[in-house]
Design a protein around this motif. Structure first.
Motif, PDB file in Angstrom:
ATOM      1  N   ALA A   1       0.954  -1.082   0.044  1.00 27.71           N
ATOM      2  CA  ALA A   1      -0.060  -0.089   0.169  1.00 27.71           C
ATOM      3  C   ALA A   1       0.858   1.022   0.068  1.00 27.71           C
ATOM      4  O   ALA A   1       1.881   1.231   0.721  1.00 27.71           O
ATOM      5  CB  ALA A   1      -0.843  -0.101   1.179  1.00 27.71           C
TER       6      ALA A   1
ATOM      7  N   GLN B   1      -3.559   0.141  -2.874  1.00 26.67           N
ATOM      8  CA  GLN B   1      -3.600  -1.081  -1.948  1.00 26.67           C
ATOM      9  C   GLN B   1      -2.747  -2.214  -2.563  1.00 26.67           C
ATOM     10  O   GLN B   1      -2.043  -2.766  -2.218  1.00 26.67           O
ATOM     11  CB  GLN B   1      -4.699  -1.514  -1.565  1.00 26.67           C
ATOM     12  CG  GLN B   1      -5.903  -0.446  -0.822  1.00 26.67           C
ATOM     13  CD  GLN B   1      -5.422  -0.428   0.336  1.00 26.67           C
ATOM     14  OE1 GLN B   1      -4.507  -0.849   1.122  1.00 26.67           O
ATOM     15  NE2 GLN B   1      -6.581  -0.333   1.258  1.00 26.67           N
TER      16      GLN B   1
ATOM     17  N   GLY C   1      -1.628  -2.979   3.329  1.00 24.55           N
ATOM     18  CA  GLY C   1      -2.624  -1.932   3.520  1.00 24.55           C
ATOM     19  C   GLY C   1      -3.343  -1.931   4.901  1.00 24.55           C
ATOM     20  O   GLY C   1      -4.365  -1.467   4.933  1.00 24.55           O
TER      21      GLY C   1
ATOM     22  N   ASN D   1      -8.791   0.597   5.830  1.00 27.40           N
ATOM     23  CA  ASN D   1      -7.556   0.788   6.293  1.00 27.40           C
ATOM     24  C   ASN D   1      -6.900   2.264   6.138  1.00 27.40           C
ATOM     25  O   ASN D   1      -5.486   2.152   6.005  1.00 27.40           O
ATOM     26  CB  ASN D   1      -6.461  -0.298   5.826  1.00 27.40           C
ATOM     27  CG  ASN D   1      -6.749  -1.535   6.231  1.00 27.40           C
ATOM     28  OD1 ASN D   1      -7.118  -1.749   7.407  1.00 27.40           O
ATOM     29  ND2 ASN D   1      -6.948  -2.632   5.462  1.00 27.40           N
TER      30      ASN D   1
END
Lengths: 113, 109
Positions: free
Chosen positions: A31, A50, A97, B95
């Motif tokens: 990521a 990602q 990620g 995330n």
């Protein structure tokens, strides 16, 4: 040594010109992220990726574009459509990620006049 | 989306303890991170709280209470080199991190 490099450290451009900021990492991270920081403020997410050949817009993507053709590289182009491009640009990466720990490059300070 | 609030500035003396608070309003909150940034430098990771409670790393500790939507960073035995900006950042389901505006800590002799 593993890490993230950004170049150049300082960049000056005339209004109306596109400019591309470099970001390279040798941490083998999946990521990568681009942030913008204005004086005395927090970081705002521009784009993130990602995985190779895939990326998503962050909170302030208008006027910016990115590519992710290689795992190690995530260049950011500041286009002439960006109304207020003068800022400190930070690139970061994280493993898989997960975002638990992002590693930041030294940043590029862009000044557009 | 997320928004995180933290004080803009805190001053403390060398050797003291200081607490930097962070409150958040968020949907899909997963955890709270803290980063340190010296003037002109890159942010560096300090800690992450994925669960409620206290995490300790040397002189620095971080706390999270999900029920109160609140966290803090505690710095003990302050040193002059701790003068920097400290950012809390909320992690979401994708995330991604959303950063607070930062707290500028000034440590005085």
């Amino acid at each position: 040594d593993g890490g993230i490099t950004q170049s150049p450290k300082y960049l000056f451009r005339k209004e109306g010109q596109n400019v591309t900021l470099s970001c390279e990492q040798n941490l083998n991270h999946d990521a990568m992220y681009w942030y913008r920081q204005d004086p005395g403020q927090g970081l705002r997410l521009i784009y993130y990726s990602q995985i190779v050949n895939d990326f998503q817009k962050g909170d302030i993507a208008e006027g910016y574009s990115v590519s992710r053709e290689k795992k190690e590289s995530f260049p950011l182009t500041v286009t002439s459509a960006q109304k207020n491009p003068t800022a400190f640009y930070l690139c970061a990466s994280s493993a898989s990620g997960l975002g638990d720990e992002q590693y930041f490059g030294p940043g590029t300070r862009l000044t557009v006049t | 989306g997320q928004s995180l609030e933290q004080p803009s500035e805190v001053t403390a003396v060398e050797g003291a303890i200081v607490q930097i608070n962070c409150t958040y309003q968020t949907s899909g909150f997963y955890g709270l991170s803290w980063y340190q940034q010296h003037d002109g430098g890159a942010p560096t990771f300090l800690s992450y709280n994925g669960l409620d409670g206290l995490e300790e790393t040397g002189r620095f500790s971080s706390f999270l209470s999900r029920s109160d939507s609140y966290g803090y960073l505690l710095l003990q035995e302050l040193q002059m080199k701790d003068s920097a900006s400290y950012f809390c950042a909320g992690k979401n389901a994708g995330n991604m991190l959303t950063f607070g505006g930062g707290t500028r800590l000034m440590v005085k002799p």
